[in-house]
Design an enzyme around this catalytic site. Sequence first.
Site, mmCIF file in Angstrom:
data_model
loop_
_atom_site.group_PDB
_atom_site.id
_atom_site.type_symbol
_atom_site.label_atom_id
_atom_site.label_comp_id
_atom_site.label_asym_id
_atom_site.label_seq_id
_atom_site.Cartn_x
_atom_site.Cartn_y
_atom_site.Cartn_z
ATOM 1 N N GLY A 207 -48.017 53.619 48.520
ATOM 2 C CA GLY A 207 -47.871 54.670 49.534
ATOM 3 C C GLY A 207 -46.932 54.228 50.636
ATOM 4 O O GLY A 207 -46.219 53.245 50.477
ATOM 5 N N ASN A 208 -46.920 54.937 51.749
ATOM 6 C CA ASN A 208 -46.098 54.529 52.892
ATOM 7 C C ASN A 208 -46.787 54.940 54.188
ATOM 8 O O ASN A 208 -47.860 55.536 54.166
ATOM 9 C CB ASN A 208 -44.683 55.116 52.776
#
Length: 397
Positions: A207-208
Amino acid sequence: MELKGKKIILGISGSIAAYKSATLTRLLIKAGAEVRVLMTDAATDFISPLTLSTLSKNEVLCSVRSEAGWNNHVELGLWADAYIIAPTTANTLARLANGICDNILAAVYLSARCPVYFAPAMDMDMWLHRSTQRNLELLQEAGDTIIEPPSGELASGLNGPGRLAEPEDIVRILARALAGQHDLAGTRILITAGPTHEPLDPVRYLGNRSTGRMGIVLAEEAARRGADVHLVLGPSSLAVDESLVRLSRVETAQEMLNVCVASWSGVDVGILAAAVADYRPAEVQTHKIKKSENNPALQLERTPDIAATLGAQKGHHQKLIGFALETQNELENARGKLERKNFDFIVLNSLADKGAGFGTATNRIRIVDHNKVTEFELKDKTLVATDILNHLVHRLS
Ligand code: C5P
C-alpha cells in the site's frame, strides 16, 4: 471576502489560541458580518470579554444566565447564518459531540439550525487521541464541519497538528460556504481518492501513505457547488459525507478501474486524486506466507493505469484531471503525464514543500495546463479544493 449582512456566532473556548479570536472577530466584521461572541469561563482566562465586545460591537455572553434572568440561547441559535467555534478545545468537542449542555456555547449549539463549524486547537497528542478523533467523527456525521488544525509548532513545544487554523482561512471558508455557489450544478463528476491495497496473501498487502483527504474534500466541495459526485475511494479511515456524494469503496487498483470504467461514459469530468499502486504481487497466495530461513523474492507486475484507460476513452465533452506527486524534474514529468494520459490539466504537489503531500491538512499545488503553469500558496486542503474547482469551472466555460 464577502460576508455582508451575514449573522455569525463566534464561540470561544479555553485554549491559548483564544488570543487569535480577536483577529478573527476583526476580520469577520471587516468582511461585513454581524458578530455575536460567546465565551466559556476558561476562554475568559485567555482573552478579555471586553476586547471581544469592543471588536464585535456587541455584548459578549459568557453564561446561560444574565443579570436579568436567562440569556436567550434559543433565539440566538435561530438568528445565526453560521456558528463557528474557534478555538474549539478537546473538552468543548467532547461536550458538544455528546449533547452535554452546561454552558452558553453548548446551549446555543443545541438550538442552532444553521451550519456549525469547528476550528479545533489543542496539543498534538490530545488531537490524535482516539477519544478526540471519535468525537470529531460524531460531529462530522451529524453534518458539522471541522476546519482541520494545520501542523506546526505548538504552545507545548511539540511540533505537529493542533494549531488553530489561521483566522484568514476561517473567514474564507465561512464566506465560501455562505455564498452558496452553484457553479457546478448539473456537472457529473467521477473522483478517485485514497490509496489502493494490493494483496500478497490473506493478511498482507502492498500500500502507500495516502489518506484520501484531498480527494474526499474535493468530492464534498464539488457536491456543495452543485455537482453530482461519484467518489471511488480506496481504503481510507476518513469519514465521507454520504448525504453529499455517492460513495463506492474499493480495495485494489483493478477494482478501482472496474468501477471507474463502468461510470466514465456517464460523467462529464474525471478527477483522479487516488494514489494508485503502480505494482502488485504477481501472485496472491491463498494461505498466509510462512516465515522461512530463505529470503523470499517478491515477483511484481504492473497494475492497470486507470488514468490512461479513461484518457484513451475520453469524449469531446469530457475533461480529465490528474494529480502528480513528484520529487524531481517536477514540471517536465507532469507535462509528460499530461500528454500520455490525455489529461486536460494536472495538479502537481511537491513532496519537497513543508506542509504539502500525504497526511497533512495543508497542500501547496501548481496547476499545469498544456500552455501554462499556475502557482498557488500553501493553504488548507479545503481551500486547495476550491482553487482546483475554480480552475475546472474556468476550463468548462
Ligand atoms: O504516473 P503517475 O502514477 O504518477 O500518475 C498520477 C496520476 O495518474 C494520478 O492522477 C493518479 O490518480 C493516476 N493513476 C491512475 N492509475 C494508475 C496510476 C496513476 O489513475 N495505475
